[in-house]
Design a protein around this motif. Structure first.
Motif, short mmCIF file in Angstrom:
data_model
loop_
_atom_site.label_atom_id
_atom_site.label_comp_id
_atom_site.label_asym_id
_atom_site.label_seq_id
_atom_site.Cartn_x
_atom_site.Cartn_y
_atom_site.Cartn_z
N PHE A 35 38.94 10.21 6.55
CA PHE A 35 39.91 10.65 7.34
C PHE A 35 39.43 10.61 8.88
CE2 PHE A 35 41.39 14.48 10.16
CZ PHE A 35 42.57 14.37 10.30
N ILE A 36 39.98 9.79 9.63
CA ILE A 36 39.41 9.14 10.95
C ILE A 36 40.33 9.88 12.00
CG2 ILE A 36 38.74 7.45 12.33
CD1 ILE A 36 38.17 5.89 9.84
N ILE A 37 39.94 10.61 12.93
CA ILE A 37 40.54 10.95 14.23
C ILE A 37 40.73 10.03 15.27
CG2 ILE A 37 40.98 13.08 15.73
CD1 ILE A 37 39.54 14.76 13.62
N LEU A 38 41.99 9.85 15.88
CA LEU A 38 41.99 8.97 16.95
C LEU A 38 42.46 9.55 18.31
CD1 LEU A 38 43.29 5.48 15.15
CD2 LEU A 38 40.71 5.98 15.65
N ASP A 39 43.18 10.68 17.79
CA ASP A 39 43.84 11.39 19.14
C ASP A 39 43.10 11.76 20.14
OD1 ASP A 39 43.55 13.55 17.79
OD2 ASP A 39 45.68 14.15 17.82
N LYS A 55 41.34 5.58 5.73
CA LYS A 55 40.85 4.29 5.57
C LYS A 55 40.54 4.21 3.97
CE LYS A 55 37.30 1.22 6.81
NZ LYS A 55 37.67 0.05 6.21
N ALA A 56 40.86 3.40 3.41
CA ALA A 56 40.59 3.35 2.02
C ALA A 56 39.22 3.17 1.71
CB ALA A 56 41.52 2.23 1.32
N VAL A 57 38.70 3.85 0.59
CA VAL A 57 36.98 3.83 0.45
C VAL A 57 36.87 2.99 -0.54
CG1 VAL A 57 35.08 5.36 -0.01
CG2 VAL A 57 36.80 5.79 1.77
N THR A 58 37.87 2.84 -1.68
CA THR A 58 37.66 2.22 -2.99
C THR A 58 38.64 1.06 -3.28
OG1 THR A 58 38.94 3.74 -4.10
CG2 THR A 58 36.52 4.23 -4.09
N GLU A 59 38.36 -0.09 -4.00
CA GLU A 59 39.41 -0.77 -4.22
C GLU A 59 40.72 -0.12 -4.69
OE1 GLU A 59 39.72 -4.36 -3.53
OE2 GLU A 59 37.51 -3.83 -2.35
N GLU A 60 40.52 0.62 -5.51
CA GLU A 60 41.72 1.31 -6.36
C GLU A 60 42.83 1.82 -5.19
OE1 GLU A 60 38.90 1.38 -9.34
OE2 GLU A 60 38.93 1.71 -7.53
N SER A 67 39.90 22.77 5.38
CA SER A 67 39.72 22.38 6.81
C SER A 67 39.39 20.79 6.88
CB SER A 67 38.55 23.14 7.64
OG SER A 67 39.07 23.21 8.97
N LEU A 68 39.80 20.07 7.69
CA LEU A 68 39.36 18.54 7.90
C LEU A 68 38.64 18.17 8.81
CD1 LEU A 68 42.54 16.63 6.49
CD2 LEU A 68 40.15 16.58 5.43
N LYS A 69 37.68 17.41 8.89
CA LYS A 69 36.83 17.05 10.03
C LYS A 69 36.72 15.53 9.94
CE LYS A 69 34.57 21.05 10.64
NZ LYS A 69 35.86 22.04 10.69
N ASP A 70 36.58 14.97 11.23
CA ASP A 70 36.67 13.46 11.37
C ASP A 70 35.54 12.95 10.22
OD1 ASP A 70 37.12 11.03 12.66
OD2 ASP A 70 35.16 11.19 13.65
N GLY A 71 35.86 12.05 9.63
CA GLY A 71 34.96 11.11 8.87
C GLY A 71 34.71 11.90 7.34
N ASP A 72 35.64 12.97 7.13
CA ASP A 72 35.81 13.73 5.80
C ASP A 72 36.50 12.45 4.74
OD1 ASP A 72 34.60 15.98 6.42
OD2 ASP A 72 36.53 17.02 6.47
N ILE A 73 35.84 12.79 3.36
CA ILE A 73 36.49 11.98 2.41
C ILE A 73 37.55 12.77 1.63
CG2 ILE A 73 35.80 10.60 0.42
CD1 ILE A 73 34.90 9.19 2.79
#
Length: 163
Positions: free
Chosen positions: A154-158, A20-25, A134-140
């Protein structure tokens, strides 16, 4: 209540994760829009990201050139992002997100990008060297240096249950 057939169908249509994009850019860097203005869906791993190199400015307007498949090879990225800065932050083959088989562990792997990537405040790769984190749900995830405006959540859906 959903029956098993509907659950399987729904599970095949919903991405495994999204950025999910966090900034306008970062929102404006998304060229192919599937789920609105600020979402990049991830259906398969590894998910490879890089800069779109086929753009031109004509009369102040950004024009995307058509990608021709002359070699028969698949594209080197799953998503191509537009880097509009004078100093480029996103490399052509920037990073990938992988999921370790038989586990719920996700990893960001820098693919030898010039500026590297960041997960929250941790630098990954850069100076044309690989790296991973490592990546976790909600990491930027920041594509590029700490000054880069290209930030995605980063949003995990699975792992979501469908009732």
């Amino acid at each position: 209540m959903l029956d098993n057939e509907k659950k399987e169908l729904l599970a095949s249509m919903i991405p495994k994760a999204v950025l999910k994009a966090v900034t306008e850019e970062s929102k404006h860097s998304i060229i192919k829009r599937v789920f609105g203005q600020d979402i990049v869906p991830i259906y398969n791993y590894p998910f490879k990201m890089g800069r779109e190199a086929r753009v031109q400015y004509i009369d102040g307007e950004v024009i995307l050139q058509e990608r021709h498949k002359l070699s028969g090879q698949e594209p080197s990225n799953d998503i191509y992002l537009f880097d509009s800065g004078e100093l480029l932050q996103i490399s052509r083959e920037h990073c990938s997100i992988v999921k370790k088989p038989s586990s719920d562990e996700y990893i960001l792997q820098d693919r030898g990008s010039a500026c590297g990537s960041m997960v929250n405040q941790f630098t990954v790769g850069g100076d044309d060297h690989n790296g991973s984190c490592s990546l976790k749900d909600g990491d930027i995830i920041t594509l590029g240096s700490k000054e880069s405006p290209y930030k995605f959540k980063f949003i995990i859906l699975d792992q979501v249950e469908y009732n």
